[in-house]
Design a protein around this motif. Structure first.
Motif, PDB file in Angstrom:
ATOM      1  N   VAL A 135      14.447   8.233  17.425  1.00 46.17           N
ATOM      2  CA  VAL A 135      14.556   8.147  15.968  1.00 46.17           C
ATOM      3  C   VAL A 135      13.774   9.299  15.359  1.00 46.17           C
ATOM      4  CG1 VAL A 135      14.078   6.717  13.977  1.00 46.17           C
ATOM      5  CG2 VAL A 135      14.718   5.651  16.141  1.00 46.17           C
ATOM      6  N   GLU A 136      14.468  10.129  14.617  1.00 41.29           N
ATOM      7  CA  GLU A 136      13.818  11.303  14.043  1.00 41.29           C
ATOM      8  C   GLU A 136      13.621  11.126  12.548  1.00 41.29           C
ATOM      9  OE1 GLU A 136      14.816  15.038  16.568  1.00 41.29           O
ATOM     10  OE2 GLU A 136      16.696  14.050  16.149  1.00 41.29           O
ATOM     11  N   ASN A 137      12.800  12.003  12.015  1.00 45.33           N
ATOM     12  CA  ASN A 137      12.397  11.853  10.622  1.00 45.33           C
ATOM     13  C   ASN A 137      13.443  12.417   9.674  1.00 45.33           C
ATOM     14  OD1 ASN A 137      10.682  11.127   8.536  1.00 45.33           O
ATOM     15  ND2 ASN A 137       9.701  13.134   8.490  1.00 45.33           N
ATOM     16  N   SER A 165      13.258   7.473   8.451  1.00 39.86           N
ATOM     17  CA  SER A 165      12.222   8.399   7.985  1.00 39.86           C
ATOM     18  C   SER A 165      10.883   7.690   8.083  1.00 39.86           C
ATOM     19  CB  SER A 165      12.490   8.833   6.540  1.00 39.86           C
ATOM     20  OG  SER A 165      12.257   7.754   5.660  1.00 39.86           O
ATOM     21  N   GLU A 166       9.864   8.408   7.710  1.00 37.82           N
ATOM     22  CA  GLU A 166       8.533   7.788   7.701  1.00 37.82           C
ATOM     23  C   GLU A 166       8.455   6.708   6.639  1.00 37.82           C
ATOM     24  OE1 GLU A 166       6.189  11.939   8.777  1.00 37.82           O
ATOM     25  OE2 GLU A 166       5.789  10.899   6.912  1.00 37.82           O
ATOM     26  N   GLU A 167       9.254   6.861   5.591  1.00 34.50           N
ATOM     27  CA  GLU A 167       9.149   5.943   4.468  1.00 34.50           C
ATOM     28  C   GLU A 167       9.988   4.688   4.658  1.00 34.50           C
ATOM     29  OE1 GLU A 167       9.581   9.256   3.907  1.00 34.50           O
ATOM     30  OE2 GLU A 167       7.464   9.510   3.436  1.00 34.50           O
ATOM     31  N   ARG A 168      11.160   4.846   5.218  1.00 33.15           N
ATOM     32  CA  ARG A 168      12.023   3.665   5.306  1.00 33.15           C
ATOM     33  C   ARG A 168      13.105   3.877   6.347  1.00 33.15           C
ATOM     34  NH1 ARG A 168      16.875   4.849   2.553  1.00 33.15           N
ATOM     35  NH2 ARG A 168      16.663   6.710   1.268  1.00 33.15           N
ATOM     36  N   TRP A 169      13.634   2.772   6.762  1.00 30.79           N
ATOM     37  CA  TRP A 169      14.871   2.763   7.531  1.00 30.79           C
ATOM     38  C   TRP A 169      15.895   2.026   6.682  1.00 30.79           C
ATOM     39  CZ3 TRP A 169      14.409   1.486  13.461  1.00 30.79           C
ATOM     40  CH2 TRP A 169      13.593   2.451  14.063  1.00 30.79           C
ATOM     41  N   TYR A 190      14.278  -1.257   5.309  1.00 33.47           N
ATOM     42  CA  TYR A 190      13.032  -1.657   5.964  1.00 33.47           C
ATOM     43  C   TYR A 190      11.975  -0.630   5.593  1.00 33.47           C
ATOM     44  CZ  TYR A 190       9.551  -1.991   9.647  1.00 33.47           C
ATOM     45  OH  TYR A 190       8.365  -2.081  10.333  1.00 33.47           O
ATOM     46  N   MET A 191      10.991  -1.098   4.877  1.00 27.34           N
ATOM     47  CA  MET A 191       9.930  -0.193   4.425  1.00 27.34           C
ATOM     48  C   MET A 191       8.655  -0.377   5.239  1.00 27.34           C
ATOM     49  SD  MET A 191      11.514   0.855   1.559  1.00 27.34           S
ATOM     50  CE  MET A 191      10.310   1.409   0.402  1.00 27.34           C
ATOM     51  N   GLY A 192       8.699  -1.183   6.235  1.00 30.73           N
ATOM     52  CA  GLY A 192       7.489  -1.565   6.960  1.00 30.73           C
ATOM     53  C   GLY A 192       7.168  -3.001   6.609  1.00 30.73           C
ATOM     54  N   LEU A 193       6.151  -3.504   7.229  1.00 28.19           N
ATOM     55  CA  LEU A 193       5.740  -4.873   6.945  1.00 28.19           C
ATOM     56  C   LEU A 193       4.703  -4.850   5.835  1.00 28.19           C
ATOM     57  CD1 LEU A 193       5.252  -6.156  10.584  1.00 28.19           C
ATOM     58  CD2 LEU A 193       7.309  -6.141   9.191  1.00 28.19           C
ATOM     59  N   GLU A 194       4.904  -5.714   4.873  1.00 27.10           N
ATOM     60  CA  GLU A 194       3.915  -5.782   3.800  1.00 27.10           C
ATOM     61  C   GLU A 194       2.703  -6.548   4.310  1.00 27.10           C
ATOM     62  OE1 GLU A 194       5.308  -7.341   0.169  1.00 27.10           O
ATOM     63  OE2 GLU A 194       3.527  -6.733  -0.944  1.00 27.10           O
ATOM     64  N   VAL A 195       1.607  -5.860   4.277  1.00 29.45           N
ATOM     65  CA  VAL A 195       0.409  -6.417   4.896  1.00 29.45           C
ATOM     66  C   VAL A 195      -0.754  -6.345   3.925  1.00 29.45           C
ATOM     67  CG1 VAL A 195      -1.341  -5.936   6.636  1.00 29.45           C
ATOM     68  CG2 VAL A 195       1.060  -5.930   7.272  1.00 29.45           C
ATOM     69  N   ASN A 196      -1.446  -7.438   3.844  1.00 32.16           N
ATOM     70  CA  ASN A 196      -2.736  -7.429   3.165  1.00 32.16           C
ATOM     71  C   ASN A 196      -3.786  -7.736   4.226  1.00 32.16           C
ATOM     72  OD1 ASN A 196      -5.106  -7.948   1.810  1.00 32.16           O
ATOM     73  ND2 ASN A 196      -4.093  -8.948   0.091  1.00 32.16           N
TER      74      ASN A 196
END
Lengths: 483, 553
Positions: free
Chosen positions: A152-154, A212-216, A313-319
């Motif tokens: 997976v490339e950016n 990308s780094e920001e989202r899939w 998919y932006m990543g997992l929202e984490v607190n």
């Protein structure tokens, strides 16, 4: 068996394409009018006999395997004294990937004729044939391979459109007639009734993945239809993969159940071939044909699989402050990823569906041959496959030799499947009423340069032919089997 | 023809054989290497989030200490209730008791009533004074009684009938009539005993203030109807009046309850005990706030004689208020009866040595205070209602308005990336991309040291001169953020560093938090304010290059 069936269906579910690969009729056969089955290409052709009877399963037996565009040498090649794959540390992955196109395919085409016969009457030549055909094409996007090999490339969009498969198994019952309209003009027609046994069709296959780094982002609009009369499909309540069980009567086929599968009236279609054969002068023969005008409507045990989504998919929202001894980051990741997987799977929908119709791949042939002398003749053929979204063009040139009545070879050179690397040949061998022929568009290439051969096809057939002696006295006397 | 055929066949076969032989190397699978190597890139967002100030401050303290000013400025608030009194605690009405004796003489001679038998003889009025004694110096103008009972008890050995009237001008009923109660002596046998209970609810007592005493007078009027008998030595008529269980709806006067607000206590300040590094922060506006909420109509003055900060190291500093250690609190006036008046009195850097006081990073602040009635406003009329309450609290406020140039945190933690470890040989390189948008006027620089089992440094994550991973926001002259600062930090782990992960047993994290640097040389570092609206948005992505070789599996 159940597992195999499920696996097959699962593979088919993730596959799909609007691309169609032309089912193969060897072009070389076009130049071998003496072979009775050449009327499969142009129904106007009349065998040079009064009656022929094909050998069951061998009139003809045909097979094609093709890969476009990958060939052996793209995958395995010698280097520094050893044979390596492109995945070898010294292998050239980029060269491999450069070979790939937007959509690539592997096609198999297998056919056998259960019965074939023809006879001449005062009003023309009639032919009757019962054939079983398997057309199987699997499509894979080049970007899918790139994704698997390069990762997976950016900031890259992977166009996975066209992934899928078209698989059909059906029987064909055809009746052809060829008549002489004028002294130098023949016309032929072949009507076909088709009985579908099983099918998987890709209705739509739009799929892309942006990374990308920001989202899939996954965007998908895919739909597959299948007719599986031989199996019982049970759908889960929560969208999971359905259970597929082969019908129990398949294990104990009987005379009462076989016709239901072979001549399934619910999956019926019609087809038509038309052709003319014109000889303006003695040495020149011009012909045009349009074959496989028709369709099959699949109604029996029709199922639909669709996968439509626009998922970011932006990543997992984490607190990080929400984690505790009771909820570790690992637990959270597991839980969230499972939810994501469920969400993505949730877009996969299975269900029963209504009838659907698949058009046959219509082909237009236009060819001409010229007899240079009594030994050598030349021919040229254009074949246009009219597919769903495009047309595919093939051109074949031939040199025919006539070495007496018994053995008549033809050598051809074709541009087909985007490849110029197709040298074929055909022969027809006669011994009394026994006729045998073998036709291929590219077997010579496969023998000479197997590492760069992308497809292999052949027709092989045996017939018993009667009444050709009478015709030998006519205009065709010097070329009874090969034009 | 046959010769031509054979010739053609030979040509074809020979050609095929020759070319196939040439290409045999493509199909000599005995020489096929089984080594394959997958070199894959992986780019993916991993996590994202938005840390609010509440989240961030949990790093340093618990939520219960966090408060927000009306302007949104976040402050730590450490609170203690110094005093909480209800009315009945402030003033407790005493029991009033008066006894009167008639004809209890030492004469041995019987006495004859000087009126003809059957006539009534009125004895001279007798008056008893009762002192309304309260603690402290009080002047009671009026007391509206709530409940209470007056027991009038009469014992008579006179062999005469008659009646006794007990009255008081200082005690009046709800209609304003003086208290008056009569006991009829109906039995002339000489053994008369009688008691009367009077419900005193809603009676008003208005003592007469004289010689620092609050006096209530009770009048006793006894009349006897001459039965013809004498009054012999030893005969007596004893009357007692007892006012007990007196509550009040209100008390008006000059009220000075003793020991009203004499108390001591302490406030825990965990932020410094838990994070002594915060001593490097200089707070702009720390302050103590005394807050009195009172519906008692008595103005109070609080004298604090020792407010002492005790640092983590045991050092102590006493708070000194420059203009004296007395705090004057307002109280509701007579026209505000029933209302609650709140008075906040702040002790800050302009009125005290609080900066010096906090320099010891106190983990505890102890105090000792005494309260009294204030006479500053000259109003000598006070009141207390039965519903009156007085609450005095002490709050230590630490608004997050500070500057820092060297706040450093350090921690060493065990490092175990997974139970079974990870196979780092498959990872060629990793890059972690941290993207932040910081509205906090704080920059964060971090260094992470990789330590082995002996706590020896193996490597470090960031270069020595790597910029802060979090840039401070842009602030205005008031120290308020005007513009968030975006920052992207790429943390690279080349193969050489990844290989050391397996040897890493501990991570030592050193973080430095600084407020923005001074805009002009020679100026002081600016103070910055932390508002509740600030947040920190972050995204973490990972870029990795994986290398998997079949020979290494």
């Amino acid at each position: 068996m159940k597992a195999i069936a499920r696996t097959i269906l699962t593979l088919c579910m993730v596959a799909g394409s609007g691309l169609q690969v032309q089912a193969q009729l060897t072009n070389t056969l076009y130049f071998m009018h003496g072979v009775p089955q050449s009327n499969r290409i142009n129904p106007a052709y009349q065998p040079v006999c009064s009656f022929y009877l094909g050998f069951p399963a061998l009139s003809p037996l045909r097979l094609e395997l093709s890969s476009n565009p990958l060939v052996w040498e793209d995958v395995i090649y010698p280097q520094d004294g050893e044979l390596i794959t492109f995945m070898h540390p010294d292998g050239d992955r980029d060269r491999f990937l450069r070979q790939l196109r937007g959509v690539n395919y592997v096609a198999t085409d297998l056919g056998t004729t259960l019965g074939s016969l023809g006879f001449r009457t005062p009003i023309g030549f009639f032919s009757l044939e019962v054939a079983t055909r398997w057309d199987g094409n699997i499509y894979y996007p080049g970007d899918l391979v790139r994704l698997m090999i390069k990762g997976v490339e950016n900031d890259v969009t992977y166009e996975l459109d066209g992934i899928g498969a078209d698989l059909s198994l059906f029987n064909e019952l055809s009746l052809g007639w060829s008549g002489q309209l004028m002294e130098n003009l023949y016309f032929g027609v072949r009507a076909k009734v088709l009985f579908g046994m099983a099918n998987l069709s890709t209705v739509s296959s739009d799929l892309s993945l942006y990374t990308s780094e920001e989202r899939w982002t996954i965007q998908s609009d895919m739909q597959f239809n299948a007719s599986l009369p031989f199996a019982e499909v049970t759908y889960g309540e929560e969208g999971e993969l359905p259970d597929i069980e082969l019908n129990s009567d398949l294990e104990n086929l009987s005379s009462s159940t076989i016709p239901g599968y072979l001549l399934n009236g619910q999956n019926m279609g019609l087809g038509l071939d038309l052709g003319i054969d014109y000889r303006p002068i003695k040495q020149l023969r011009v012909s045009v044909s349009l074959t496989d005008l028709g369709y099959i409507t699949w109604k029996d045990q029709v199922h639909e699989v669709s996968y439509r989504t626009n998922y970011d998919y932006m990543g997992l929202e984490v607190n990080p402050f929400e984690f505790s001894e009771d909820l570790s980051f690992g637990d959270y990741m597991d839980s969230t990823l499972n939810q994501m997987a469920d969400s993505l799977q949730g877009f996969l929908e299975f269900g029963e569906s209504g009838p659907y119709t698949k058009r046959l791949n219509t082909k237009l042939y236009a060819g001409a041959s010229f007899e240079l002398n009594k030994i050598i003749s030349f021919g040229i053929l254009s074949r246009t496959d009219i597919l769903n979204r495009r047309v595919a063009e093939q051109v074949t040139a031939s040199v025919g030799f006539r070495f007496g009545r018994y053995w008549n070879p033809t050598v051809t050179y074709s541009y087909m499947n985007s490849s110029f690397n197709n040298i074929g040949f055909g022969y027809s061998f006669n011994l009394g009423p026994f006729n045998s022929y073998f036709v291929t568009d590219n077997l010579i290439t496969a023998l000479l340069w197997p590492e760069s051969t992308s497809s292999v096809n052949f027709w092989f057939g045996m017939n018993l032919m009667f009444g050709y002696k009478k015709l030998l006295k006519g205009p065709e006397a010097d070329r009874p089997l090969v034009y | 023809m046959k010769r031509h055929t054979i010739t053609l066949l030979i040509i074809l076969l020979a050609g095929s054989l020759a070319v196939t032989t040439c290409n045999k190397e493509y199909f000599d699978l005995d020489k096929l290497s089984d080594e394959m190597e997958l070199r894959m890139r992986m780019v993916a967002p991993v996590v994202y989030g938005n840390l609010s100030m509440k989240d961030i401050l949990q790093l340093f303290d618990t939520v219960e200490y966090i408060d927000t000013s009306p302007t949104g400025l976040i402050l730590f608030s450490y609170f203690d209730t110094v005093l909480s009194l209800s009315a009945d605690t402030a003033i407790e009405l005493p029991e009033l008791d008066a006894i009167e004796f008639y004809l209890d003489t030492d004469n041995d001679i019987p006495v004859t009533i000087p009126v003809p038998p059957g006539d009534t003889f009125n004895l001279p009025r007798r008056t008893k004074s009762v002192d309304f004694v309260l603690s402290g110096e009080n002047r009671l103008d009026s007391i509206l009684l709530q409940g209470g009972n007056a027991r009038l008890h009469l014992t008579s050995s006179f062999r005469h009938s008659g009646m006794l009237m007990i009255s008081s001008q200082e005690i009046r009923d709800r209609r304003g009539n003086p208290f008056s109660e009569t006991i009829v002596i109906s039995d002339a046998s000489g053994s008369f005993v009688h008691s009367v209970d009077v419900d005193m609810d809603l009676y008003t007592i208005a003592p007469i203030y004289r010689n620092d005493s609050n006096i209530v007078y009770l009048d006793f009027d006894l009349s006897l109807i001459n039965s013809g008998n004498t009054i012999d030595p030893g005969d007596s008529c004893v009357v007692s009046a007892t006012f007990s269980e007196l509550g009040f709806y209100n008390v008006v006067g000059f009220l000075d309850p003793e020991d009203l607000a004499s108390t001591s206590g302490s406030i825990e300040v965990p932020i410094w005990s838990d994070y002594p590094e915060l001593a490097s922060l200089e707070f702009s506006d720390p302050r103590f706030v005394f807050t009195m909420a009172t519906s008692v109509g008595i103005p109070f003055a609080i004298d604090f004689d020792s407010v002492i900060a005790t640092g983590v190291d045991g050092s102590q500093v006493e708070l000194t208020k420059y203009d004296g250690n007395t705090l004057e609190f307002k109280a509701p006036g007579m026209r505000q009866m029933g209302e609650t008046v709140v008075t906040d009195i702040q002790i800050d850097k302009t009125t005290s040595n609080i900066q010096e006081f906090l320099a010891v990073s106190p983990s505890e602040i102890s105090y000792k205070i005494e309260g009294r009635t204030s006479t500053v406003d000259g109003d000598n009329t006070h009141f207390i209602l039965d519903t009156s309450r007085v609450n005095l609290s002490l709050e230590f406020l630490l608004p997050l308005n500070f500057r820092s140039t060297g706040f450093a945190l350090s921690d060493t933690m065990e490092f175990e990336i997974a139970e079974d470890g990870i196979d780092t040989t498959m990872i060629d390189s990793v890059e972690i991309v941290l993207t932040t948008i910081n509205r906090l006027p704080i920059e964060l620089a971090v260094q992470i040291y990789m330590l082995d089992n002996d706590h020896q440094q193996i490597d470090q994550v960031f270069d020595d001169h790597a910029p802060p991973i979090l840039g401070a926001s842009v602030v205005d002259i008031d120290g308020v953020t005007t513009e968030a600062t975006p920052e992207t930090t790429r943390i690279k782990f080349p193969a050489s560093k990844i290989g050391k992960i397996e040897q890493t047993a501990y991570l030592r994290v050193e973080a430095t938090l600084n407020t923005p640097e001074k805009p002009v040389v020679d100026e002081e570092e600016p103070f910055v304010k932390i508002l509740s609206s600030y947040d920190l948005k972050y995204k973490i992505a990972v870029k990795a290059l994986l290398k998997i070789n079949t020979r290494e599996l």
